[in-house]
Design an enzyme around this catalytic site. Structure first.
Site, PDB file in Angstrom:
ATOM      1  N   ALA A 123       4.469   2.764   4.536  1.00 30.66           N
ATOM      2  CA  ALA A 123       4.107   4.182   4.581  1.00 30.66           C
ATOM      3  C   ALA A 123       2.632   4.306   4.925  1.00 30.66           C
ATOM      4  CB  ALA A 123       4.403   4.862   3.249  1.00 30.66           C
ATOM      5  N   ALA A 180       0.625  -1.869   5.872  1.00 32.11           N
ATOM      6  CA  ALA A 180       1.449  -1.772   7.074  1.00 32.11           C
ATOM      7  C   ALA A 180       0.904  -2.602   8.232  1.00 32.11           C
ATOM      8  CB  ALA A 180       1.584  -0.308   7.489  1.00 32.11           C
ATOM      9  N   ARG A 191      10.802  11.778   2.651  1.00 36.23           N
ATOM     10  CA  ARG A 191      11.467  10.762   3.467  1.00 36.23           C
ATOM     11  C   ARG A 191      11.829   9.500   2.679  1.00 36.23           C
ATOM     12  NH1 ARG A 191       8.779  14.251   6.032  1.00 36.23           N
ATOM     13  NH2 ARG A 191       9.137  14.809   8.203  1.00 36.23           N
ATOM     14  N   GLU A 226      -0.228  -5.470   8.292  1.00 35.17           N
ATOM     15  CA  GLU A 226       0.187  -6.871   8.189  1.00 35.17           C
ATOM     16  C   GLU A 226       1.669  -7.094   8.480  1.00 35.17           C
ATOM     17  OE1 GLU A 226      -3.550  -6.163   6.615  1.00 35.17           O
ATOM     18  OE2 GLU A 226      -1.751  -5.335   5.683  1.00 35.17           O
ATOM     19  N   PHE A 261       0.856  -1.183   0.000  1.00 40.45           N
ATOM     20  CA  PHE A 261       0.000   0.000   0.000  1.00 40.45           C
ATOM     21  C   PHE A 261       0.894   1.236   0.000  1.00 40.45           C
ATOM     22  CE2 PHE A 261      -3.203   2.997   1.492  1.00 40.45           C
ATOM     23  CZ  PHE A 261      -4.314   2.583   0.769  1.00 40.45           C
ATOM     24  N   HIS A 287      -8.508   6.223  10.660  1.00 43.49           N
ATOM     25  CA  HIS A 287      -7.813   5.009  10.233  1.00 43.49           C
ATOM     26  C   HIS A 287      -6.298   5.134  10.410  1.00 43.49           C
ATOM     27  CE1 HIS A 287      -7.302   1.292   7.965  1.00 43.49           C
ATOM     28  NE2 HIS A 287      -6.405   1.904   7.211  1.00 43.49           N
TER      29      HIS A 287
END
Length: 156
Positions: A81, A57, A128, A59, A23, A89
């Site tokens: 990310a 993320a 980043r 998982e 994702f 959420h």
């Protein structure tokens, strides 16, 4: 006083896994590139580096648990990310992935690095993942490398 610290070099035999959340893959793919670059620059061999893809993320801790339990890997670098949206959420996922990785890491005596971005905007994520703020994937792998060396020094 004796000082024990890790070095930033690998002997080439260390087996390392990168867990990457698909994702927001436009960001996370760049984190993987940075992590792989760090691993190779510090003496790792490409054949000893595995990439494990998970849907998101959330998982990451579950995959981390399986990887550390199988004894195949010396260390794991977790990348993802989570970008804030207009619902809560973000808060739930950010908190749970952070706690989950920390909890799993404490169960096993192996180095784990947390390179999951938790940012307010896509612009912050881009910064980043290789622009203004460096590449946090690279930095996370450097943490893995230093911890591998430190753990080895603490065993001897």
């Amino acid at each position: 006083m004796n000082i024990v610290e890790g070095k930033l070099s690998l002997n080439g035999d260390e087996k390392v896994a990168i867990i990457n959340a698909r994702f927001n893959h436009i960001i996370t793919d760049r984190l993987v590139e940075g992590a792989r670059d760090a691993y190779l620059r510090h003496g790792g061999k490409d054949e000893n580096l595995d990439l494990v893809l998970v849907p998101g993320a959330f998982e990451i801790p579950m995959a981390l648990n399986r990887l550390l339990a199988c004894s195949k890997y010396d260390a794991v670098c977790c990348l993802g990310a989570v970008i804030r949206g207009s619902t809560p959420h973000f808060d739930y996922v950010s908190a749970e992935v952070t706690k989950g990785v920390a909890n799993v890491a404490l169960q096993f005596a192996k180095p784990v690095a947390f390179g999951v971005l938790t940012v307010d905007s896509i612009e912050q994520a881009i910064e980043r993942a290789g622009s203004k703020a460096g590449n946090k994937g690279f930095e996370a792998m450097v943490t893995v490398i230093e911890l591998l060396s430190l753990y080895s020094a603490l065993k001897n």
